[in-house]
Motif scaffolding. Structure first.
Motif, PDB file in Angstrom:
ATOM      1  N   SER A   1       0.830  -1.208   0.000  1.00 32.95           N
ATOM      2  CA  SER A   1       0.000   0.000   0.000  1.00 32.95           C
ATOM      3  C   SER A   1       0.865   1.259   0.000  1.00 32.95           C
ATOM      4  CB  SER A   1      -1.000   0.004   1.162  1.00 32.95           C
ATOM      5  OG  SER A   1      -0.368   0.214   2.397  1.00 32.95           O
ATOM      6  N   GLN A   2       2.075   1.184   0.529  1.00 33.54           N
ATOM      7  CA  GLN A   2       2.986   2.330   0.446  1.00 33.54           C
ATOM      8  C   GLN A   2       3.396   2.585  -1.007  1.00 33.54           C
ATOM      9  OE1 GLN A   2       6.202   1.729   3.238  1.00 33.54           O
ATOM     10  NE2 GLN A   2       4.774   1.475   4.941  1.00 33.54           N
ATOM     11  N   LYS A   3       3.610   1.507  -1.761  1.00 35.29           N
ATOM     12  CA  LYS A   3       3.911   1.645  -3.185  1.00 35.29           C
ATOM     13  C   LYS A   3       2.696   2.211  -3.927  1.00 35.29           C
ATOM     14  CE  LYS A   3       7.333  -2.041  -3.288  1.00 35.29           C
ATOM     15  NZ  LYS A   3       7.636  -3.413  -3.745  1.00 35.29           N
ATOM     16  N   ALA A   4       1.503   1.757  -3.538  1.00 32.97           N
ATOM     17  CA  ALA A   4       0.277   2.266  -4.153  1.00 32.97           C
ATOM     18  C   ALA A   4       0.098   3.755  -3.830  1.00 32.97           C
ATOM     19  CB  ALA A   4      -0.927   1.457  -3.676  1.00 32.97           C
ATOM     20  N   LEU A   5       0.452   4.162  -2.616  1.00 30.17           N
ATOM     21  CA  LEU A   5       0.373   5.574  -2.238  1.00 30.17           C
ATOM     22  C   LEU A   5       1.268   6.422  -3.137  1.00 30.17           C
ATOM     23  CD1 LEU A   5      -0.439   7.954  -0.381  1.00 30.17           C
ATOM     24  CD2 LEU A   5       1.410   7.233   1.164  1.00 30.17           C
ATOM     25  N   LYS A   6       2.492   5.968  -3.369  1.00 30.17           N
ATOM     26  CA  LYS A   6       3.408   6.715  -4.242  1.00 30.17           C
ATOM     27  C   LYS A   6       2.804   6.877  -5.637  1.00 30.17           C
ATOM     28  CE  LYS A   6       7.541   5.379  -1.741  1.00 30.17           C
ATOM     29  NZ  LYS A   6       8.730   4.537  -1.724  1.00 30.17           N
ATOM     30  N   TRP A   7       2.231   5.790  -6.147  1.00 32.94           N
ATOM     31  CA  TRP A   7       1.624   5.844  -7.481  1.00 32.94           C
ATOM     32  C   TRP A   7       0.433   6.813  -7.479  1.00 32.94           C
ATOM     33  CZ3 TRP A   7       2.948   2.281 -11.603  1.00 32.94           C
ATOM     34  CH2 TRP A   7       2.250   2.546 -12.796  1.00 32.94           C
ATOM     35  N   ALA A   8      -0.387   6.731  -6.447  1.00 34.80           N
ATOM     36  CA  ALA A   8      -1.569   7.601  -6.352  1.00 34.80           C
ATOM     37  C   ALA A   8      -1.172   9.070  -6.267  1.00 34.80           C
ATOM     38  CB  ALA A   8      -2.412   7.196  -5.141  1.00 34.80           C
ATOM     39  N   LEU A   9      -0.118   9.364  -5.518  1.00 37.33           N
ATOM     40  CA  LEU A   9       0.340  10.749  -5.410  1.00 37.33           C
ATOM     41  C   LEU A   9       0.820  11.265  -6.766  1.00 37.33           C
ATOM     42  CD1 LEU A   9       2.230  10.582  -2.005  1.00 37.33           C
ATOM     43  CD2 LEU A   9       0.025  11.676  -2.465  1.00 37.33           C
ATOM     44  N   ASP A  10       1.560  10.447  -7.497  1.00 38.74           N
ATOM     45  CA  ASP A  10       2.015  10.834  -8.836  1.00 38.74           C
ATOM     46  C   ASP A  10       0.833  11.045  -9.775  1.00 38.74           C
ATOM     47  OD1 ASP A  10       4.663  10.718  -8.015  1.00 38.74           O
ATOM     48  OD2 ASP A  10       5.037   8.732  -8.909  1.00 38.74           O
ATOM     49  N   GLU A  11      -0.112  10.124  -9.732  1.00 42.12           N
ATOM     50  CA  GLU A  11      -1.288  10.210 -10.618  1.00 42.12           C
ATOM     51  C   GLU A  11      -2.138  11.437 -10.287  1.00 42.12           C
ATOM     52  OE1 GLU A  11      -3.347   8.841 -13.913  1.00 42.12           O
ATOM     53  OE2 GLU A  11      -1.480   8.047 -13.087  1.00 42.12           O
ATOM     54  N   ALA A  12      -2.363  11.678  -9.010  1.00 42.01           N
ATOM     55  CA  ALA A  12      -3.143  12.859  -8.602  1.00 42.01           C
ATOM     56  C   ALA A  12      -2.432  14.138  -9.019  1.00 42.01           C
ATOM     57  CB  ALA A  12      -3.378  12.845  -7.091  1.00 42.01           C
ATOM     58  N   GLY A  13      -1.114  14.155  -8.890  1.00 40.22           N
ATOM     59  CA  GLY A  13      -0.351  15.327  -9.316  1.00 40.22           C
ATOM     60  C   GLY A  13      -0.457  15.574 -10.811  1.00 40.22           C
ATOM     61  N   ARG A  14      -0.390  14.527 -11.608  1.00 42.00           N
ATOM     62  CA  ARG A  14      -0.496  14.651 -13.072  1.00 42.00           C
ATOM     63  C   ARG A  14      -1.876  15.150 -13.496  1.00 42.00           C
ATOM     64  NH1 ARG A  14       1.699   9.479 -13.047  1.00 42.00           N
ATOM     65  NH2 ARG A  14       3.915   9.506 -13.439  1.00 42.00           N
ATOM     66  N   ARG A  15      -2.901  14.711 -12.797  1.00 39.19           N
ATOM     67  CA  ARG A  15      -4.273  15.018 -13.203  1.00 39.19           C
ATOM     68  C   ARG A  15      -4.886  16.179 -12.415  1.00 39.19           C
ATOM     69  NH1 ARG A  15      -6.913  10.705 -16.031  1.00 39.19           N
ATOM     70  NH2 ARG A  15      -5.562   8.911 -16.253  1.00 39.19           N
ATOM     71  N   ASN A  16      -4.068  16.817 -11.558  1.00 43.90           N
ATOM     72  CA  ASN A  16      -4.579  17.856 -10.674  1.00 43.90           C
ATOM     73  C   ASN A  16      -5.802  17.332  -9.922  1.00 43.90           C
ATOM     74  OD1 ASN A  16      -4.548  20.355  -9.435  1.00 43.90           O
ATOM     75  ND2 ASN A  16      -5.945  21.248 -10.944  1.00 43.90           N
ATOM     76  N   GLY A  17      -5.657  16.107  -9.444  1.00 41.02           N
ATOM     77  CA  GLY A  17      -6.767  15.422  -8.795  1.00 41.02           C
ATOM     78  C   GLY A  17      -6.671  15.463  -7.287  1.00 41.02           C
ATOM     79  N   GLN A  18      -7.638  14.835  -6.684  1.00 38.00           N
ATOM     80  CA  GLN A  18      -7.655  14.740  -5.225  1.00 38.00           C
ATOM     81  C   GLN A  18      -7.661  13.277  -4.824  1.00 38.00           C
ATOM     82  OE1 GLN A  18     -11.221  16.872  -4.161  1.00 38.00           O
ATOM     83  NE2 GLN A  18     -12.472  15.051  -4.288  1.00 38.00           N
ATOM     84  N   LEU A  19      -7.072  13.031  -3.667  1.00 39.86           N
ATOM     85  CA  LEU A  19      -6.911  11.679  -3.169  1.00 39.86           C
ATOM     86  C   LEU A  19      -7.824  11.458  -1.978  1.00 39.86           C
ATOM     87  CD1 LEU A  19      -5.171   9.156  -3.600  1.00 39.86           C
ATOM     88  CD2 LEU A  19      -3.439  10.202  -2.139  1.00 39.86           C
ATOM     89  N   ARG A  20      -8.505  10.326  -1.974  1.00 39.89           N
ATOM     90  CA  ARG A  20      -9.369   9.924  -0.857  1.00 39.89           C
ATOM     91  C   ARG A  20      -8.786   8.626  -0.298  1.00 39.89           C
ATOM     92  NH1 ARG A  20     -15.101   9.192  -2.942  1.00 39.89           N
ATOM     93  NH2 ARG A  20     -14.861  11.419  -3.312  1.00 39.89           N
ATOM     94  N   LEU A  21      -8.139   8.728   0.863  1.00 39.42           N
ATOM     95  CA  LEU A  21      -7.479   7.579   1.493  1.00 39.42           C
ATOM     96  C   LEU A  21      -8.459   6.840   2.396  1.00 39.42           C
ATOM     97  CD1 LEU A  21      -4.499   9.766   2.383  1.00 39.42           C
ATOM     98  CD2 LEU A  21      -4.194   7.649   1.138  1.00 39.42           C
ATOM     99  N   ILE A  22      -8.532   5.530   2.243  1.00 37.23           N
ATOM    100  CA  ILE A  22      -9.404   4.696   3.069  1.00 37.23           C
ATOM    101  C   ILE A  22      -8.551   3.649   3.783  1.00 37.23           C
ATOM    102  CG2 ILE A  22     -11.367   3.085   3.098  1.00 37.23           C
ATOM    103  CD1 ILE A  22     -12.088   5.992   2.303  1.00 37.23           C
ATOM    104  N   THR A  23      -8.614   3.664   5.106  1.00 32.23           N
ATOM    105  CA  THR A  23      -7.928   2.668   5.918  1.00 32.23           C
ATOM    106  C   THR A  23      -8.983   1.960   6.757  1.00 32.23           C
ATOM    107  OG1 THR A  23      -5.966   4.071   6.017  1.00 32.23           O
ATOM    108  CG2 THR A  23      -6.111   2.277   7.628  1.00 32.23           C
ATOM    109  N   ALA A  24      -9.182   0.691   6.493  1.00 29.11           N
ATOM    110  CA  ALA A  24     -10.198  -0.082   7.219  1.00 29.11           C
ATOM    111  C   ALA A  24      -9.548  -0.809   8.385  1.00 29.11           C
ATOM    112  CB  ALA A  24     -10.875  -1.076   6.288  1.00 29.11           C
ATOM    113  N   TRP A  25     -10.274  -0.888   9.486  1.00 29.81           N
ATOM    114  CA  TRP A  25      -9.803  -1.643  10.648  1.00 29.81           C
ATOM    115  C   TRP A  25     -10.985  -2.394  11.230  1.00 29.81           C
ATOM    116  CZ3 TRP A  25     -11.859  -0.703  15.492  1.00 29.81           C
ATOM    117  CH2 TRP A  25     -12.598   0.480  15.633  1.00 29.81           C
ATOM    118  N   SER A  26     -10.685  -3.455  11.947  1.00 32.14           N
ATOM    119  CA  SER A  26     -11.747  -4.219  12.611  1.00 32.14           C
ATOM    120  C   SER A  26     -11.250  -4.637  13.981  1.00 32.14           C
ATOM    121  CB  SER A  26     -12.154  -5.443  11.790  1.00 32.14           C
ATOM    122  OG  SER A  26     -11.052  -6.297  11.623  1.00 32.14           O
TER     123      SER A  26
END
Length: 148
Positions: free
Chosen positions: A19-44
C-alpha cells in the motif's frame, strides 16, 4: 465519473509495503491530473483474546500494544502527511469495517479511479493478489489500478 471537475482517486491504504507503493503511485497520478486523493484505511476489532494486548520488549519491559483503530489512524496520518508534502489535496477516513474491500468500494461510488496494493498485511505470503484487491477489481464502479 465525479460531478466536479476534479479527478477523484480512492486509495485503499493499510500501511503495508504494497500500500505504500500504491500511495506513491496515487500521489504521482493525482499530481499529473490535478486530482484529489481519498485515502481509506479499514480496521476491525480482533477477537476478545487479543485484549489486553501487551508486548514484552527485548529489554524485558512490558508495553501495551496499540489498538487496531489507533494503528489505522496512525497509518492514515502518515499517508495524509505524505500527500501534503507532495502538494496533493487529500482526505482520509479510518473506517471500522468487517471488510476492507467493502469500505474501499463504498468510498469509490463517485470516484474516477481506485488504487490498491496487490496485497496487504493479511493472507498468505505466496499469493500475488490478495482478497481485498480481487474483490475491488471485481466490484468497483470505475477503473482499478493494482500496484505490485
Amino acid at each position: 465519473m465525479t460531478s466536479t471537475s476534479s479527478f477523484v482517486i480512492v486509495l485503499g491504504y493499510d500501511g503495508s509495503t504494497h500500500s505504500q507503493k500504491a500511495l506513491k503511485w496515487a500521489l504521482d497520478e493525482a499530481g499529473r491530473r490535478n486530482g484529489q486523493l481519498r485515502l481509506i484505511t479499514a480496521w476491525s476489532k480482533p477477537p476478545m483474546s487479543w485484549y489486553p494486548a501487551v508486548l514484552e520488549t527485548a529489554a524485558g519491559e512490558i508495553v501495551a500494544e496499540d489498538s487496531p483503530e489507533r494503528i489505522a489512524e496512525t497509518s492514515q496520518a502518515e499517508a495524509l502527511k505524505a500527500a501534503a508534502s507532495h502538494g496533493v489535496a487529500a482526505t482520509g477516513q479510518a473506517v471500522h469495517a468487517d471488510s476492507a474491500a467493502s469500505a474501499i468500494l463504498d468510498a469509490a461510488k463517485d470516484a474516477d479511479l481506485v488504487i490498491v496494493g496487490s496485497r496487504g498485511h493479511g493472507g498468505f505470503p505466496g499469493l500475488h493478489l490478495g482478497s481485498v484487491s480481487t474483490q475491488v477489481i471485481d466490484h468497483a464502479p470505475c477503473p482499478v489500478l493494482v500496484v505490485r
